[in-house]
Scaffold this active site. Structure first.
Site, PDB file in Angstrom:
ATOM      1  N   CYS A  16      -3.818  48.217  -0.082  1.00 37.59           N
ATOM      2  CA  CYS A  16      -4.587  49.174   0.703  1.00 37.59           C
ATOM      3  C   CYS A  16      -3.824  49.471   1.984  1.00 37.59           C
ATOM      4  CB  CYS A  16      -5.967  48.589   1.035  1.00 37.59           C
ATOM      5  SG  CYS A  16      -6.928  49.630   2.148  1.00 37.59           S
ATOM      6  N   CYS A  42      -6.855  55.839   5.255  1.00 43.44           N
ATOM      7  CA  CYS A  42      -7.706  56.861   4.625  1.00 43.44           C
ATOM      8  C   CYS A  42      -9.099  56.870   5.235  1.00 43.44           C
ATOM      9  CB  CYS A  42      -7.868  56.593   3.138  1.00 43.44           C
ATOM     10  SG  CYS A  42      -6.402  56.038   2.338  1.00 43.44           S
ATOM     11  N   THR A  98     -11.391  46.940   6.273  1.00 48.09           N
ATOM     12  CA  THR A  98      -9.980  46.716   5.932  1.00 48.09           C
ATOM     13  C   THR A  98      -9.087  47.309   7.017  1.00 48.09           C
ATOM     14  OG1 THR A  98     -10.608  46.957   3.620  1.00 48.09           O
ATOM     15  CG2 THR A  98      -8.257  46.936   4.104  1.00 48.09           C
ATOM     16  N   GLU A 100      -9.497  42.189   5.550  1.00 52.86           N
ATOM     17  CA  GLU A 100     -10.769  42.716   6.018  1.00 52.86           C
ATOM     18  C   GLU A 100     -11.282  41.874   7.186  1.00 52.86           C
ATOM     19  OE1 GLU A 100     -10.017  42.380   2.745  1.00 52.86           O
ATOM     20  OE2 GLU A 100      -9.803  44.538   2.505  1.00 52.86           O
ATOM     21  N   HIS A 157     -14.421  59.545   0.762  1.00 55.60           N
ATOM     22  CA  HIS A 157     -13.824  58.242   0.485  1.00 55.60           C
ATOM     23  C   HIS A 157     -13.794  57.958  -1.020  1.00 55.60           C
ATOM     24  CE1 HIS A 157     -11.880  55.028   2.432  1.00 55.60           C
ATOM     25  NE2 HIS A 157     -12.717  54.076   2.048  1.00 55.60           N
ATOM     26  N   TYR A 197     -10.173  57.206  -3.472  1.00 56.25           N
ATOM     27  CA  TYR A 197      -9.858  56.170  -4.475  1.00 56.25           C
ATOM     28  C   TYR A 197      -9.178  56.763  -5.708  1.00 56.25           C
ATOM     29  CZ  TYR A 197     -12.380  52.433  -2.047  1.00 56.25           C
ATOM     30  OH  TYR A 197     -12.760  51.481  -1.151  1.00 56.25           O
ATOM     31  N   CYS A 239      -5.355  56.427  -3.989  1.00 56.85           N
ATOM     32  CA  CYS A 239      -4.768  55.138  -3.590  1.00 56.85           C
ATOM     33  C   CYS A 239      -4.732  54.138  -4.739  1.00 56.85           C
ATOM     34  CB  CYS A 239      -5.503  54.564  -2.385  1.00 56.85           C
ATOM     35  SG  CYS A 239      -7.232  54.120  -2.666  1.00 56.85           S
ATOM     36  N   GLU A 284     -12.704  45.833  -4.332  1.00 53.51           N
ATOM     37  CA  GLU A 284     -12.856  47.036  -3.513  1.00 53.51           C
ATOM     38  C   GLU A 284     -13.057  48.269  -4.407  1.00 53.51           C
ATOM     39  OE1 GLU A 284     -10.186  47.673   0.025  1.00 53.51           O
ATOM     40  OE2 GLU A 284      -9.812  49.554  -1.028  1.00 53.51           O
TER      41      GLU A 284
END
Lengths: 482, 93
Positions: free
Chosen positions: A100, A104, A191, A257, A292, A296, A299, A447
């Site tokens: 990660c 973003c 994160t 995180e 968001h 995904y 990423c 995640e």
């Protein structure tokens, strides 16, 4: 400094007094701690890539506000092409870090607050959009990494914020002053917060009029007074303290995180973007979640590319690469990974202009995208483990490999094909371990399940947006039902 | 002194390239050592030729407004290298 270099970013974080705690102790900085440094390196990559000509077309863009070249992570989407390029950039960053890369969430918060504050001002006569534009300009000019913080601890899920036994289980305003507000509460699962410049806080759910103090959005620097974080544990995290590179699988990049605590943090008026307008809390949540969930589809695909490659190499290294079932499993992994990408691209291409002028993704397709993400990486990791074989979890340590007495035995008995060293075979297996059940599995698996909202959250949105009545009519028309 | 002719190398963003774009650019450089081949606009134009190296047929590189005196060529596959080299040779030779 509209485009920082990676090193400038690192030094900018080093200069901040971010209060980080881990294993019961204060950590002086995320920059120099072996458990935290890989997380910082992932963000650093977003700065480094922006300076490479072969990636700048995705990593950089002209700011609509200043006209200057900026990092795309600080951008307000001006078209569906921008939305598509966002997903492509995220795939690229996932490929380069296998982790990660954290920026973003800030970009998604920027875009959600940009449009929501505009519409809130229009209805309520507030000045949040102006506040936000000033913050955005500063973020773009300074090339900040901004953590978008939405998830409250939430306590008893059956109770609304104001009905909780402990009122701080949702972040709230505890004091309103002439010059600003004081907030108390926490944001979980953040994160990269330990290596961000600013945190952009949003409410976590739709709210009724009784939850006025909980409908709050604002930004503060990460070294604000009374703000601190407690780093979350990850499986295999202390391997990073052993000083070896092989056993950690990915020695350069990662993500961590933090439970971030706002213990009476002051927010000046000019950094407030929502303050009690509960009717806009739901819009902000829905838009942020939409962006968001789109993210995904980029990423995780990039990380998936690395995992597909690692599985293929594991087969090359043990001589199983020509077996038809191995080839078929690799095809299945690619199919699943590209399906994720397809929905990320689709929700971007079908995006639309908001009243404020920026572009929002198609929410149905973004939720479908994320729903796929809650499933496919699990199947991709299962297939990777299948191809890798049991050695990915039973191999001796790097110290054994380097040991003068034990090393030759490890070399001899764990060799695959003669043309590849045992060390390289173990490196690939450790990378697969890292992604499937080590520190990176936090990002790639759990995640994928819960980040940007747990599966049921997407199903609620799919139910709302699914247009079942139109489908019924279609069936009636075909069946000739009046 | 006569300045070398300039071939501007422009890349797409590289999200999922099907060939090594930088290796193709390096090959072009090696084949034409007398040409200047900038990869950014830092020194500004004008350019004699523009080679847009896209990693796949989507060809999403932004090259509007980027023109070469002797033309521009869009590359989406490593198989097009010979054609690119021939174009550079013919048009700048």
């Amino acid at each position: 400094m509209a485009l920082m270099t990676g090193e400038q970013y690192v030094e900018s974080i080093r200069r901040m007094d971010i209060k980080i705690f881990m294993f019961g102790e204060r950590v002086s900085s995320a920059v120099d701690h072996p458990i935290l440094r890989p997380s910082l390196n992932s963000v650093k990559a977003t700065y480094d890539l922006a300076h490479k000509p072969e990636y700048e077309d995705l990593m950089t863009v002209k700011s609509h506000a200043s006209g200057k070249k900026i990092n795309r992570f600080c951008h307000i989407h001006q078209s569906t092409d921008d939305l598509v390029k966002k997903v492509k950039m995220q795939r690229l960053c996932g490929q380069k870090t296998a982790a990660c890369f954290q920026r973003c969430v800030g970009m998604d918060a920027f875009n959600a607050i940009f449009s929501t504050s505009f519409e809130c001002d229009k209805k309520h006569g507030t000045a949040y959009h102006k506040n936000f534009l000033a913050f955005l300009r500063e973020a773009q000019e300074n090339d900040w990494t901004v953590d978008g913080a939405m998830t409250d601890p939430k306590g008893d899920r059956s109770l609304s914020p104001g009905k909780q036994a402990d009122p701080d289980l949702y972040l709230r305003i505890v004091e309103r002053r002439k010059d600003g507000i004081v907030v108390r509460g926490a944001k979980a699962h953040q994160t990269g917060i330990c290596n961000s410049h600013q945190v952009l806080v949003m409410p976590t759910i739709s709210m009724g009029p009784e939850d006025k103090d909980y409908a709050v959005a604002f930004a503060v620097p990460l070294d604000a007074e009374n703000l601190f974080m407690i780093i979350g544990r990850q499986s295999c995290d202390t391997r990073k303290l052993e000083g070896t590179t092989l056993d950690v699988g990915n020695s350069e990049f990662g993500g961590v995180e933090g439970l971030t605590i706002f213990d009476n943090v002051f927010v000046p008026n000019e950094r407030i973007f929502l303050n009690g307008e509960t009717d806009f809390s739901g819009m902000l949540v829905e838009r942020f979640a939409g962006y968001h969930r789109q993210s995904y589809g980029g990423c995780k695909v990039g990380v998936g590319d690395v995992l597909v490659g690692a599985a293929a190499l594991a087969a090359d290294y043990n001589g199983a690469n020509r077996a038809s079932h191995v080839k078929d499993k690799l095809i299945e992994m690619v199919h699943l990974n590209e399906t994720l990408y397809s929905s990320g691209i689709a929700c971007s291409s079908e995006g639309f202009r908001t009243e404020s002028g920026n572009y929002l993704v198609d929410l149905l397709l973004a939720n479908v995208c994320k729903q796929n993400v809650t499933r496919f990486p699990y199947e991709i990791t299962r297939l990777a483990e299948d191809i890798a074989g049991g050695l990915m979890v039973t191999a001796p340590s790097e110290k054994d490999l380097r040991d003068p007495k034990l090393g030759p035995y490890v070399e001899k008995y764990l060799r695959g094909v003669a043309s590849v060293s045992t060390e390289n075979r173990l490196r690939i297996l450790r990378l697969i371990e890292n992604l499937t059940l080590g520190t990176a599995a936090v990002g790639y698996r759990t995640e994928s399940m819960h980040g940007a909202g747990s599966p049921q959250a997407q199903r609620i949105m799919i139910a709302r947006q699914g247009n079942i009545e139109q489908k019924k009519q279609l069936a009636k028309d075909i069946a000739r039902i009046e | 002194m006569k300045l070398p002719q300039r071939v501007r190398i422009k890349y797409c963003g590289g999200c999922n390239p099907r060939y090594d774009r930088t290796a193709l650019a390096a090959k072009l450089r090696a084949a034409f050592p007398g040409l200047d081949m900038p990869e950014t606009d830092e020194d500004g134009g004008p350019y004699d030729f523009v080679a847009v190296l896209c990693g796949c047929p989507a060809a999403c590189a932004e090259h509007e407004g980027l023109e070469g005196r002797a033309g521009k060529m869009l590359i989406v596959s490593a198989d097009q290298y010979e054609a690119l080299a021939a174009a550079v040779r013919e048009r700048l030779g």
